[in-house]
Design a protein around this motif. Sequence first.
Motif, PDB file in Angstrom:
ATOM      1  N   UNK A  30     -44.250 -10.974   4.698  1.00  0.00           N
ATOM      2  CA  UNK A  30     -44.130 -11.972   5.782  1.00  0.00           C
ATOM      3  C   UNK A  30     -44.914 -13.252   5.483  1.00  0.00           C
ATOM      4  N   UNK A  31     -44.508 -14.025   4.482  1.00  0.00           N
ATOM      5  CA  UNK A  31     -45.277 -15.220   4.095  1.00  0.00           C
ATOM      6  C   UNK A  31     -45.465 -16.233   5.225  1.00  0.00           C
ATOM      7  N   UNK A  32     -44.469 -16.387   6.112  1.00  0.00           N
ATOM      8  CA  UNK A  32     -44.614 -17.332   7.220  1.00  0.00           C
ATOM      9  C   UNK A  32     -45.672 -16.868   8.206  1.00  0.00           C
ATOM     10  N   UNK A  33     -45.742 -15.575   8.426  1.00  0.00           N
ATOM     11  CA  UNK A  33     -46.772 -15.043   9.331  1.00  0.00           C
ATOM     12  C   UNK A  33     -48.148 -15.217   8.702  1.00  0.00           C
ATOM     13  N   UNK A  34     -48.236 -14.995   7.390  1.00  0.00           N
ATOM     14  CA  UNK A  34     -49.506 -15.194   6.670  1.00  0.00           C
ATOM     15  C   UNK A  34     -49.957 -16.643   6.789  1.00  0.00           C
ATOM     16  N   UNK A  35     -48.992 -17.575   6.679  1.00  0.00           N
ATOM     17  CA  UNK A  35     -49.309 -18.996   6.822  1.00  0.00           C
ATOM     18  C   UNK A  35     -49.823 -19.302   8.232  1.00  0.00           C
ATOM     19  N   UNK A  36     -49.222 -18.672   9.228  1.00  0.00           N
ATOM     20  CA  UNK A  36     -49.652 -18.869  10.624  1.00  0.00           C
ATOM     21  C   UNK A  36     -51.085 -18.392  10.831  1.00  0.00           C
ATOM     22  N   UNK A  37     -51.423 -17.257  10.230  1.00  0.00           N
ATOM     23  CA  UNK A  37     -52.783 -16.721  10.333  1.00  0.00           C
ATOM     24  C   UNK A  37     -53.782 -17.671   9.686  1.00  0.00           C
ATOM     25  N   UNK A  38     -53.427 -18.210   8.517  1.00  0.00           N
ATOM     26  CA  UNK A  38     -54.313 -19.152   7.815  1.00  0.00           C
ATOM     27  C   UNK A  38     -54.509 -20.429   8.638  1.00  0.00           C
ATOM     28  N   UNK A  39     -53.457 -20.883   9.300  1.00  0.00           N
ATOM     29  CA  UNK A  39     -53.560 -22.071  10.159  1.00  0.00           C
ATOM     30  C   UNK A  39     -54.488 -21.793  11.335  1.00  0.00           C
ATOM     31  N   UNK A  70     -52.974  -9.559  10.463  1.00  0.00           N
ATOM     32  CA  UNK A  70     -52.010  -9.713   9.378  1.00  0.00           C
ATOM     33  C   UNK A  70     -51.605  -8.354   8.803  1.00  0.00           C
ATOM     34  N   UNK A  71     -52.576  -7.466   8.606  1.00  0.00           N
ATOM     35  CA  UNK A  71     -52.268  -6.133   8.072  1.00  0.00           C
ATOM     36  C   UNK A  71     -51.294  -5.400   8.998  1.00  0.00           C
ATOM     37  N   UNK A  72     -51.525  -5.518  10.313  1.00  0.00           N
ATOM     38  CA  UNK A  72     -50.714  -4.800  11.302  1.00  0.00           C
ATOM     39  C   UNK A  72     -49.311  -5.386  11.429  1.00  0.00           C
ATOM     40  N   UNK A  73     -49.223  -6.733  11.485  1.00  0.00           N
ATOM     41  CA  UNK A  73     -47.938  -7.375  11.790  1.00  0.00           C
ATOM     42  C   UNK A  73     -47.325  -8.158  10.632  1.00  0.00           C
ATOM     43  N   UNK A  74     -48.029  -8.266   9.501  1.00  0.00           N
ATOM     44  CA  UNK A  74     -47.482  -9.069   8.417  1.00  0.00           C
ATOM     45  C   UNK A  74     -47.367  -8.372   7.080  1.00  0.00           C
TER      46      UNK A  74
END
Length: 304
Positions: free
Chosen positions: A13-22, A60-64
């Motif tokens: 889930x790269x987009x979710x990872x990007x959201x977490x980083x933001x 991220x681990x749970x949802x990404x």
Amino acid sequence: MPLSIFGFKALWSPWFAMSILILIGVYFVVTILWRDKFKNSQPVTRKQIQYFLISMVLLYIIKGSPADLLGHILFSVHMAQMALLLLIVAPLLLLGIPNWIWKKVFDVKILGRVLEVFTKPVISLTVFTIMFSLNHYPMILDNVKLSMVGHALFTITLFLAALFLWWPIVNTLEGQPHLHGLKKIGYVILSAILITPACSLIIFVDHPVYETYSSGEAWLQAMALCVPAGTLSGLTISGPELFTNMPTLYDQQLGGILMKVIQELIYVFVIGKVFITWYRHEQLNADEITQRDLLERQKLSMHG
């Protein structure tokens, strides 16, 4: 069959990872870089930063991560995900955000009034219990898992209910009502009791009750939420049995057990921490009262 057949996008889930980083970037900008622009702001503590970062990594681990994909295949993994999301990520997120930010959130008129209502212990406990129970009702869970919008809205609403649940336990915001000592312990115990029926129903039922984890057609429709359509259409798979040897009923029962065990372990830890804090506070107060009494007696004897 390995999960890698679903491709990198579905697994990580790269987009979710990007959201977490933001989100992490915004947190540091507000709490450190721009903090001086806010009135009555306080420096963020190392503990708060740790709590926030842990909550983001876990989220991220749970949802990404591949765990999210596995949660669509195995009900037991889904239940472990929900337990961690609602009972660990939620309180850590609350603890990670400084009080001066919460104060500004509560100062927003309409939002503040809504939050004051939903964070009242009786209401927060009721809302979380209802949302948690609905999440395990077969017809609702199956329908939610077949709609991308419905799944997102329900998950966010359930997570908000978890934040409301934990607020009376972890909040230290001045001017907000606090539960203390034995009342806090009673609140946690009551929460554990109220969510037990939903877990028990899953553990003791003698047949699979979730179509999206037992029916091949419903399962494939649910998988379409987290796997790109092109990837899924190019695969010859029929159901979750291709990824596990565990019978559907056992997977379902294991899910209920995992949720209850994780919940009990977390609540026992919280109750222990609350009790120790309360006991130390009582001891400190007792010492202060004794000291005051001794001083009063000394004064009286001197005057006498």
